[in-house]
Design a protein around this motif. Structure first.
Motif, PDB file in Angstrom:
ATOM      1  N   LYS A 162       3.222   5.375  10.359  1.00  0.00           N
ATOM      2  CA  LYS A 162       4.515   5.518  10.868  1.00  0.00           C
ATOM      3  C   LYS A 162       4.483   5.544  12.299  1.00  0.00           C
ATOM      4  O   LYS A 162       5.713   5.220  13.054  1.00  0.00           O
ATOM      5  N   ASP A 193      -2.888   7.494  -1.810  1.00  0.00           N
ATOM      6  CA  ASP A 193      -3.304   6.413  -0.832  1.00  0.00           C
ATOM      7  C   ASP A 193      -1.916   6.170   0.094  1.00  0.00           C
ATOM      8  O   ASP A 193      -1.848   5.926   1.296  1.00  0.00           O
ATOM      9  N   TYR A 222       0.848  -1.262  -0.182  1.00  0.00           N
ATOM     10  CA  TYR A 222      -0.129   0.041   0.014  1.00  0.00           C
ATOM     11  C   TYR A 222       0.826   1.332   0.120  1.00  0.00           C
ATOM     12  O   TYR A 222       0.437   2.103  -0.734  1.00  0.00           O
ATOM     13  N   GLN A 231       0.773   7.988   0.300  1.00  0.00           N
ATOM     14  CA  GLN A 231       1.301   9.087   1.158  1.00  0.00           C
ATOM     15  C   GLN A 231       0.561   9.206   2.432  1.00  0.00           C
ATOM     16  O   GLN A 231       1.201   9.022   3.733  1.00  0.00           O
ATOM     17  N   TRP A 232      -0.926   8.918   2.576  1.00  0.00           N
ATOM     18  CA  TRP A 232      -1.690   9.060   3.626  1.00  0.00           C
ATOM     19  C   TRP A 232      -1.302   7.900   4.606  1.00  0.00           C
ATOM     20  O   TRP A 232      -1.333   7.768   5.753  1.00  0.00           O
ATOM     21  N   ILE A 233      -1.280   6.514   4.107  1.00  0.00           N
ATOM     22  CA  ILE A 233      -1.181   5.250   4.828  1.00  0.00           C
ATOM     23  C   ILE A 233       0.312   5.448   5.546  1.00  0.00           C
ATOM     24  O   ILE A 233       0.325   5.187   6.596  1.00  0.00           O
ATOM     25  N   SER A 234       1.201   5.891   4.803  1.00  0.00           N
ATOM     26  CA  SER A 234       2.753   5.711   5.332  1.00  0.00           C
ATOM     27  C   SER A 234       2.709   7.063   6.313  1.00  0.00           C
ATOM     28  O   SER A 234       3.241   6.618   7.524  1.00  0.00           O
ATOM     29  N   THR A 235       2.274   8.038   6.157  1.00  0.00           N
ATOM     30  CA  THR A 235       2.426   9.180   7.365  1.00  0.00           C
ATOM     31  C   THR A 235       1.440   8.838   8.680  1.00  0.00           C
ATOM     32  O   THR A 235       1.766   9.230   9.636  1.00  0.00           O
TER      33      THR A 235
END
Lengths: 319, 208
Positions: free
Chosen positions: B148, B139, B132, B141-145
Motif C-alpha cells: 500500500k 499472505d 495475492y 494481509q502482509w502483501i497488502s499492508t
C-alpha cells in the motif's frame, strides 16, 4: 529519387526464403495439454500455502502487550496510521512520501479518512453493551479538555514502557491517567473475545468487504512483522518475491525488491515512491526501446540472436 | 440498394478493413518461414496456454466463492493449480519477453507488437498483485499492508486501495482479466498481421 538506407535495428528484410508446414491449432492444443499436465503435477507434488489470517483476537491473545501498546498509540495519535498523512489523515505534507518536489500523495489528499483514536478505540468501546463503568469513563474522556486528555495520555504512555499482562489484565503502574487504563484494558479484553474484529469490520454496515481499518490496526503492531520476519517476507529479506514457507513467490518482482536493498532507498523515508519511480523509468525505457537509438542496437551487437537463429545462419553459410 | 451505398456501410467497411489486413490464411496459417526454428518460440504459445489454465482454474474458484478454497480439499487443490499455472505463465512470459528482446522483434513495423507485449507484462503484474491480496489469508494481509505504501506514495492509494478486499477481488476477477484477454487478442492479431520477425540482416550497413 534515392532509396532510404536500410536500418538493421529498425527495418526487417522481407523474407524470400522457404516455408515449412505449420499447424497452429495442433500446436496450441498440445501446448495447453502440456501446461495442464505440468500444472496438475506441480499442484499434486507441491500444493500451495494457506497460512491463516491474523485476527485482532489471535494477535491480542498471543501478544497482549504488543496489542495494548499499539492500542495506546492509536489513542494518543503516535501509531503508523495516525501519523501516516494522506490518504488516511491529516493534510500534513511532511508525513507523506514525495519524489523531489512531487508530493503526489499529499496533493491527492485524504480520501479514506481515519481518526485512529475514534475508529480503532473509542467507537468500538462504545459498541460494547452492559459496561456502565466503561461508559462513564468514555464520557469523561470525551468531555475532558484537550490538556487533560494530553496529560492522562502522557502519564500513561510514560508508564506503559513497563506494561505487563498479568491475570488476564493489562497492568501499567500509571498515576493520574484518568480513564485511559480502563479504556486500554477493556479494548484488549474486547479484542481477546473477538468482538473487536467484528466491531471494526461491521461498524458501518452488515455487508462489508473492506478490511482497511482492521488491517491498518494490525499492521501498526509489531506482531504482524514478527510473523513475516520468521517467514522471510520483510523488505530486507527480499520478501516481495518470497512466499510463506518454501513456495515460490512473485519472483518476477526481483528487480523491484532489489532497489529496496540499495542506498539511499533502503533507508529513505521516501523509499517506496523512489523505487516506484525507478521502476517506472526502466519500464518506460524498455517499452519504448524500439525508438531509442543506441539501446535498440544492443540485441544486434550482443549477437545472442545468432544462437536463436543458428540454423538460419548455418544454412546461409552453406549457401 | 446501389453498390456504392453498400460499400459505404459500416459493416462493409469493417469487413473489408479487417479481412484486407488479416485474411484467413494469415490468421490461421498452415506454413511458417523456415527460420522459425528454435525452442525460444515455444514460450509465446506456452504463455497463452498457461493463461488459459489460469483463467480456467480461476473460473472454478469463482464458481464456489472466495472462501471455498480455505475449507475444501478440492478447493485447495484448484487453488494450487491456479498458483502453479500463474508461475508457469510468468516464467514463460519473461523468457518470451527476453527472447523477443534479443531478436529485436520490433523491427519491420512491429513496434506496436512489442509495446502491447510490455503492457501485457505490466497488466499481468497488477493482476497477480490483486490476486495475492485477494487470497484472504496471512499472505494477503502482509502483501497488502506492505504494498500500500508504494501505491499511496504515487497518489493512487486514494482510488486503488489494496486493503479493500472487495475492490481488489473485483479488479482481479473482472477488470484485469478483461484487459488481459483483450490485450492478448490485440497482441496475437498484430503478430499474425505482421508475421514473425525475420532474422537480423547481417550484411546491411549498421545505420541506426
Amino acid at each position: 529519387m534515392s532509396k532510404k538506407a536500410f536500418r538493421p535495428d529498425v527495418d526487417a528484410p522481407e523474407w524470400k526464403g522457404g516455408h515449412s508446414p505449420y499447424d497452429i491449432i495442433k500446436e496450441g492444443s498440445i501446448a495447453i495439454a502440456v501446461v495442464l499436465i505440468l500444472t496438475l503435477i506441480l499442484a499434486v507434488v507441491f500444493g500451495s500455502p494457506d497460512d491463516p489470517a491474523i485476527t485482532l483476537k489471535s494477535w491480542s491473545t498471543t501478544a497482549p502487550v504488543d496489542f495494548a501498546t499499539t492500542a495506546l498509540s492509536e489513542l494518543n495519535g503516535t501509531s503508523g496510521t495516525a501519523t501516516y498523512g494522506a490518504p488516511y489523515n491529516s493534510q500534513n505534507s511532511s508525513a507523506s512520501q514525495q519524489l523531489g518536489p512531487l508530493k503526489l500523495e499529499y496533493w491527492i489528499g485524504v480520501h479514506i479518512p481515519i481518526n485512529t483514536a475514534k475508529v480503532f478505540v473509542i467507537n468500538p468501546l462504545k459498541a460494547l453493551p452492559g459496561q456502565p463503568a466503561l461508559d462513564k469513563d468514555l464520557a469523561v474522556f470525551q468531555n475532558a479538555s484537550a490538556s487533560a486528555k494530553t496529560a492522562w495520555l502522557n502519564n500513561y504512555t510514560k508508564a506503559a514502557a513497563n506494561m505487563k499482562f498479568l491475570n488476564n489484565q493489562v497492568v501499567v503502574n500509571a498515576s493520574d491517567a484518568g480513564p485511559v487504563p480502563l479504556m486500554i484494558n477493556d479494548l484488549t479484553q474486547m479484542a481477546r473475545s473477538g468482538a473487536l474484529d467484528e466491531a471494526l469490520l461491521t461498524g458501518d454496515s452488515f455487508y462489508t468487504t473492506d478490511y482497511t481499518d482492521s488491517l491498518l490496526f494490525i499492521s501498526d503492531g509489531s506482531y504482524l512483522g514478527q510473523v513475516a520476519q520468521a517467514d522471510h517476507l520483510t523488505g530486507s529479506q527480499w520478501g516481495m518475491m518470497n512466499e510463506t514457507g518454501s513456495w515460490p513467490g512473485q519472483a518476477w518482482l526481483w528487480l523491484y525488491t532489489f532497489w529496496y536493498q540499495v542506498s539511499p532507498m533502503n533507508s529513505s523515508s521516501n523509499g517506496d515512491v523512489e523505487v516506484l519511480a525507478i521502476m517506472l523509468l526502466l519500464t518506460v525505457g524498455l517499452t519504448l526501446m524500439p525508438f531509442i537509438p543506441g539501446l535498440r542496437s544492443i540485441p544486434r551487437k550482443s549477437k545472442v540472436y545468432r544462437i536463436i537463429w543458428r540454423e538460419h545462419y548455418q544454412n546461409q553459410t552453406k549457401d | 440498394m446501389s453498390t456504392s451505398e453498400i460499400d459505404r456501410q459500416w459493416t462493409t467497411r469493417l469487413r473489408k478493413r479487417t479481412f484486407g489486413k488479416l485474411p484467413p490464411e494469415k490468421m490461421l496459417p498452415d506454413t511458417q518461414p523456415s527460420y522459425v526454428s528454435s525452442w525460444i518460440y515455444v514460450f509465446g504459445v506456452a504463455t497463452i496456454s498457461s493463461l488459459v489454465v489460469v483463467i480456467a482454474t480461476g473460473c472454478v474458484l469463482a464458481i464456489f466463492g472466495p472462501a471455498w478454497w480455505h475449507t475444501s480439499n478440492v478447493g485447495h487443490f484448484v487453488n494450487s493449480m491456479h498458483l502453479w499455472s500463474v508461475e508457469i505463465f510468468f516464467f514463460s512470459m519473461v523468457i518470451h519477453l527476453w527472447g523477443k528482446y534479443f531478436m529485436a522483434a520490433w523491427r519491420g513495423g512491429r513496434a506496436l507488437t512489442w509495446i502491447t507485449g510490455m503492457v501485457l507484462f505490466l497488466c499481468s503484474i497488477v493482476t497477480a498483485l490483486t490476486g495475492y491480496v485477494s487470497q484472504s489469508n496471512f499472505d494477503s494481509q502482509w502483501i497488502s499492508t506492505q504494498a500500500k505504501d508504494a501505491i499511496n506514495g504515487s497518489g493512487g492509494g486514494a482510488f486503488f486501495n489494496l486493503l479493500n478486499g472487495g475492490q481488489m477481488l473485483m479488479w482481479h476477477i473482472v477488470l484485469m482479466p478483461l484487459i488481459l484477454v483483450l490485450l492478448v487478442g490485440v497482441h496475437v492479431v498484430l503478430v499474425r498481421i505482421k508475421g514473425v520477425v525475420p532474422p537480423i540482416e547481417e550484411n546491411a550497413g549498421a545505420v541506426q
